[in-house]
Design a protein around this motif. Sequence first.
Motif, PDB file in Angstrom:
ATOM      1  N   UNK A  33       0.860  -1.179   0.000  1.00 18.51           N
ATOM      2  CA  UNK A  33       0.000   0.000   0.000  1.00 18.51           C
ATOM      3  C   UNK A  33       0.898   1.230   0.000  1.00 18.51           C
ATOM      4  N   UNK A  34       0.608   2.172  -0.897  1.00 19.49           N
ATOM      5  CA  UNK A  34       1.373   3.416  -1.008  1.00 19.49           C
ATOM      6  C   UNK A  34       0.379   4.562  -1.074  1.00 19.49           C
ATOM      7  N   UNK A  35       0.686   5.638  -0.379  1.00 19.70           N
ATOM      8  CA  UNK A  35      -0.152   6.839  -0.388  1.00 19.70           C
ATOM      9  C   UNK A  35       0.768   8.046  -0.509  1.00 19.70           C
ATOM     10  N   UNK A  36       0.435   8.980  -1.403  1.00 18.80           N
ATOM     11  CA  UNK A  36       1.199  10.225  -1.508  1.00 18.80           C
ATOM     12  C   UNK A  36       0.273  11.351  -1.946  1.00 18.80           C
ATOM     13  N   UNK A  37       0.722  12.587  -1.691  1.00 21.95           N
ATOM     14  CA  UNK A  37      -0.073  13.770  -2.037  1.00 21.95           C
ATOM     15  C   UNK A  37       0.483  14.423  -3.287  1.00 21.95           C
ATOM     16  N   UNK A  38      -0.433  14.875  -4.125  1.00 21.53           N
ATOM     17  CA  UNK A  38      -0.101  15.759  -5.228  1.00 21.53           C
ATOM     18  C   UNK A  38      -0.590  17.144  -4.824  1.00 21.53           C
ATOM     19  N   UNK A  39      -0.446  18.120  -5.702  1.00 23.81           N
ATOM     20  CA  UNK A  39      -0.842  19.487  -5.353  1.00 23.81           C
ATOM     21  C   UNK A  39      -2.280  19.565  -4.877  1.00 23.81           C
ATOM     22  N   UNK A  40      -3.194  18.957  -5.626  1.00 26.61           N
ATOM     23  CA  UNK A  40      -4.616  19.074  -5.321  1.00 26.61           C
ATOM     24  C   UNK A  40      -5.291  17.734  -5.090  1.00 26.61           C
ATOM     25  N   UNK A  55      -6.289   4.792  -6.825  1.00 24.07           N
ATOM     26  CA  UNK A  55      -7.405   5.669  -6.476  1.00 24.07           C
ATOM     27  C   UNK A  55      -6.856   7.059  -6.222  1.00 24.07           C
ATOM     28  N   UNK A  56      -7.471   8.048  -6.867  1.00 23.39           N
ATOM     29  CA  UNK A  56      -7.073   9.448  -6.715  1.00 23.39           C
ATOM     30  C   UNK A  56      -8.287  10.228  -6.248  1.00 23.39           C
ATOM     31  N   UNK A  57      -8.096  11.031  -5.199  1.00 24.44           N
ATOM     32  CA  UNK A  57      -9.174  11.877  -4.683  1.00 24.44           C
ATOM     33  C   UNK A  57      -8.660  13.300  -4.613  1.00 24.44           C
ATOM     34  N   UNK A  58      -9.435  14.224  -5.159  1.00 25.70           N
ATOM     35  CA  UNK A  58      -9.017  15.625  -5.134  1.00 25.70           C
ATOM     36  C   UNK A  58      -9.750  16.422  -6.176  1.00 25.70           C
ATOM     37  N   UNK A  59      -8.995  17.271  -6.924  1.00 22.89           N
ATOM     38  CA  UNK A  59      -9.625  18.125  -7.928  1.00 22.89           C
ATOM     39  C   UNK A  59     -10.355  17.296  -8.987  1.00 22.89           C
ATOM     40  N   UNK A  60      -9.909  16.081  -9.218  1.00 23.78           N
ATOM     41  CA  UNK A  60     -10.698  15.094  -9.953  1.00 23.78           C
ATOM     42  C   UNK A  60     -10.473  13.742  -9.290  1.00 23.78           C
ATOM     43  N   UNK A  61     -11.389  12.823  -9.493  1.00 26.89           N
ATOM     44  CA  UNK A  61     -11.253  11.506  -8.874  1.00 26.89           C
ATOM     45  C   UNK A  61     -11.063  10.455  -9.951  1.00 26.89           C
ATOM     46  N   UNK A  62     -10.359   9.390  -9.575  1.00 26.09           N
ATOM     47  CA  UNK A  62     -10.071   8.322 -10.520  1.00 26.09           C
ATOM     48  C   UNK A  62      -9.940   7.023  -9.742  1.00 26.09           C
ATOM     49  N   UNK A  63     -10.562   5.963 -10.242  1.00 29.94           N
ATOM     50  CA  UNK A  63     -10.421   4.621  -9.667  1.00 29.94           C
ATOM     51  C   UNK A  63     -10.166   3.644 -10.804  1.00 29.94           C
ATOM     52  N   UNK A  72     -10.541  -3.552 -17.964  1.00 25.53           N
ATOM     53  CA  UNK A  72     -11.307  -3.278 -16.753  1.00 25.53           C
ATOM     54  C   UNK A  72     -12.060  -1.974 -16.912  1.00 25.53           C
ATOM     55  N   UNK A  73     -13.137  -1.854 -16.152  1.00 31.29           N
ATOM     56  CA  UNK A  73     -13.912  -0.617 -16.111  1.00 31.29           C
ATOM     57  C   UNK A  73     -13.476   0.169 -14.885  1.00 31.29           C
ATOM     58  N   UNK A  74     -13.178   1.455 -15.088  1.00 24.66           N
ATOM     59  CA  UNK A  74     -12.821   2.341 -13.988  1.00 24.66           C
ATOM     60  C   UNK A  74     -13.787   3.504 -13.920  1.00 24.66           C
ATOM     61  N   UNK A  75     -13.538   4.394 -12.974  1.00 24.10           N
ATOM     62  CA  UNK A  75     -14.401   5.565 -12.776  1.00 24.10           C
ATOM     63  C   UNK A  75     -13.538   6.825 -12.824  1.00 24.10           C
ATOM     64  N   UNK A  76     -13.997   7.817 -13.570  1.00 29.00           N
ATOM     65  CA  UNK A  76     -13.365   9.128 -13.631  1.00 29.00           C
ATOM     66  C   UNK A  76     -14.411  10.154 -13.229  1.00 29.00           C
ATOM     67  N   UNK A  77     -14.089  10.986 -12.228  1.00 28.04           N
ATOM     68  CA  UNK A  77     -15.017  12.011 -11.764  1.00 28.04           C
ATOM     69  C   UNK A  77     -14.412  13.392 -11.909  1.00 28.04           C
ATOM     70  N   UNK A  78     -15.155  14.272 -12.568  1.00 27.67           N
ATOM     71  CA  UNK A  78     -14.705  15.657 -12.765  1.00 27.67           C
ATOM     72  C   UNK A  78     -15.875  16.575 -12.452  1.00 27.67           C
ATOM     73  N   UNK A  79     -15.650  17.551 -11.573  1.00 33.81           N
ATOM     74  CA  UNK A  79     -16.681  18.539 -11.268  1.00 33.81           C
ATOM     75  C   UNK A  79     -17.969  17.943 -10.729  1.00 33.81           C
ATOM     76  N   UNK A  80     -17.878  16.867  -9.953  1.00 41.36           N
ATOM     77  CA  UNK A  80     -19.057  16.266  -9.352  1.00 41.36           C
ATOM     78  C   UNK A  80     -19.754  15.234 -10.224  1.00 41.36           C
TER      79      UNK A  80
END
Length: 127
Positions: A33-40, A55-63, A72-80
Amino acid sequence: MENCQVTITTITDGNESQIIRHGEMETSVSEVKICYREENATVFLSTQNGRIEIERKGDYSLRLTLEQGRQSVGILGIGGAEGEVLTFAHQVAYSVSKNSVLMALKYDLIISGEIQEMKLRLLARFQ
């Protein structure tokens, strides 16, 4: 989780970039398991049974779930708003040593029928 330094090299459509971040890492015989921060955002990566989950959580989300030779099917979230993205993993490799983890990924990210070739190399070292 223990402190680590994470070096991420990405090549997207032939353009290479590299970032270095401080993060946290936990390793065991069967999982990393690895966790790090980007700017946003905060990025989480985990491995298990030859598969890597991102998994990315922040200004946009990605799984994303990447398993070599599989789509595989993933999820991309932008602006809600969230939508599905497809990935096809050509290469999913990682190695774990006493003080570090090396991951190498090559996959296609398919959004609305458009294919973006992605290569990612991640080296995480305990500090």
